[in-house]
Design a protein around this motif. Structure first.
Motif, PDB file in Angstrom:
ATOM      1  N   GLN A   1      49.980 -10.834  11.646  1.00 23.28           N
ATOM      2  CA  GLN A   1      50.886 -11.819  12.234  1.00 23.28           C
ATOM      3  C   GLN A   1      51.546 -11.361  13.886  1.00 23.28           C
ATOM      4  O   GLN A   1      52.017 -12.008  14.603  1.00 23.28           O
ATOM      5  N   ASP A   2      50.904 -10.477  14.192  1.00 22.11           N
ATOM      6  CA  ASP A   2      50.315  -9.639  15.172  1.00 22.11           C
ATOM      7  C   ASP A   2      49.346 -10.668  16.389  1.00 22.11           C
ATOM      8  O   ASP A   2      48.503  -9.489  15.866  1.00 22.11           O
ATOM      9  N   LYS A   3      49.759 -10.842  17.313  1.00 21.61           N
ATOM     10  CA  LYS A   3      48.408 -11.440  18.085  1.00 21.61           C
ATOM     11  C   LYS A   3      47.127 -10.423  18.884  1.00 21.61           C
ATOM     12  O   LYS A   3      46.515 -10.841  18.793  1.00 21.61           O
ATOM     13  N   PRO A   4      48.039  -9.410  19.283  1.00 21.36           N
ATOM     14  CA  PRO A   4      47.490  -8.143  19.626  1.00 21.36           C
ATOM     15  C   PRO A   4      46.450  -7.643  18.442  1.00 21.36           C
ATOM     16  O   PRO A   4      45.650  -7.398  18.668  1.00 21.36           O
ATOM     17  N   TYR A   5      46.547  -7.601  17.137  1.00 22.95           N
ATOM     18  CA  TYR A   5      45.617  -7.007  16.435  1.00 22.95           C
ATOM     19  C   TYR A   5      44.667  -8.108  16.562  1.00 22.95           C
ATOM     20  O   TYR A   5      43.364  -8.061  15.976  1.00 22.95           O
ATOM     21  N   GLN A   6      45.798  -9.836  16.386  1.00 23.41           N
ATOM     22  CA  GLN A   6      44.504 -10.961  15.911  1.00 23.41           C
ATOM     23  C   GLN A   6      43.066 -10.794  16.961  1.00 23.41           C
ATOM     24  O   GLN A   6      42.386 -10.810  16.511  1.00 23.41           O
TER      25      GLN A   6
ATOM     26  N   GLN B   1      47.499  -4.775   8.869  1.00 22.63           N
ATOM     27  CA  GLN B   1      46.919  -5.220  10.315  1.00 22.63           C
ATOM     28  C   GLN B   1      46.199  -4.152  10.334  1.00 22.63           C
ATOM     29  O   GLN B   1      45.100  -4.663  12.188  1.00 22.63           O
TER      30      GLN B   1
END
Length: 141
Positions: A12-17, A116
Motif C-alpha cells: 500500500q505504501d509507495k516508498p516500500y514499492q 511490506q
C-alpha cells in the motif's frame, strides 16, 4: 532459475514499492524475481499447488545469516531447481496448508514484520545474495 514471491494483498505504501522494485530490477540482471499478489490466503494456497520448491517465511523458523543465505541460494541454483516460490503469510500468519506444502521454512528475523517490510527485506536479501554470488561490490562485509 526463476524466483517468485507470493503474498496476499498488495503493497500500500509507495516508498516500500519503489524500493522493492529497485532491488528486483537489480536482481533481474542475474536472476529473474517476480512478486505475485493474491487476493487472499485461499488464492495463495491455490497458486502454490504443484510448485517445484516452496519456501514459507515464518518468524519461528531458523534465520540464516547472510553467508548462510548465500550458500543456500547458491545451492538451489546449482541443484537445477527451475522455480523457487517464496510465500509471505497474511497478518495472522500462514494458512496451515501453506506450511504443509512448504519444503522449507525460513525466518527473515525473530521479530514480527509487517507485509511490506518483510517483502522489502526479502527483496534486499535476494539482491545482496546475488551480488555476493556474482562478485559484485554491493555487500561490504
Amino acid at each position: 532459475m526463476k524466483i517468485e514471491i507470493i503474498m496476499p494483498g498488495k503493497i500500500q505504501d509507495k516508498p516500500y514499492q519503489k524500493l522493492c522494485d529497485l532491488y528486483l530490477e537489480r536482481c533481474s540482471k542475474r536472476l529473474p524475481v517476480e512478486i505475485v499478489n493474491c487476493k487472499n490466503e485461499e488464492e495463495l494456497v491455490k497458486r502454490i499447488s504443484g510448485r517445484e520448491y516452496i519456501i514459507a517465511l515464518d518468524e519461528h523458523a531458523k534465520a540464516p545469516d547472510t553467508n548462510g543465505f548465500v550458500k543456500w541460494l547458491d545451492g538451489k541454483l546449482k541443484s537445477g531447481t527451475n522455480r523457487l516460490t517464496i510465500c509471505l503469510g497474511a497478518a495472522e500468519g500462514h494458512d496451515p496448508r501453506v506450511k504443509a506444502a512448504a519444503h522449507e521454512l525460513i525466518s527473515l528475523s525473530p521479530l514480527t514484520l509487517n507485509h511490506q517490510l518483510a517483502l522489502l527485506v526479502m527483496c534486499e536479501q535476494l539482491y545482496r545474495a546475488i551480488s555476493i554470488m556474482f562478485g559484485e561490490p554491493y555487500h561490504k562485509a
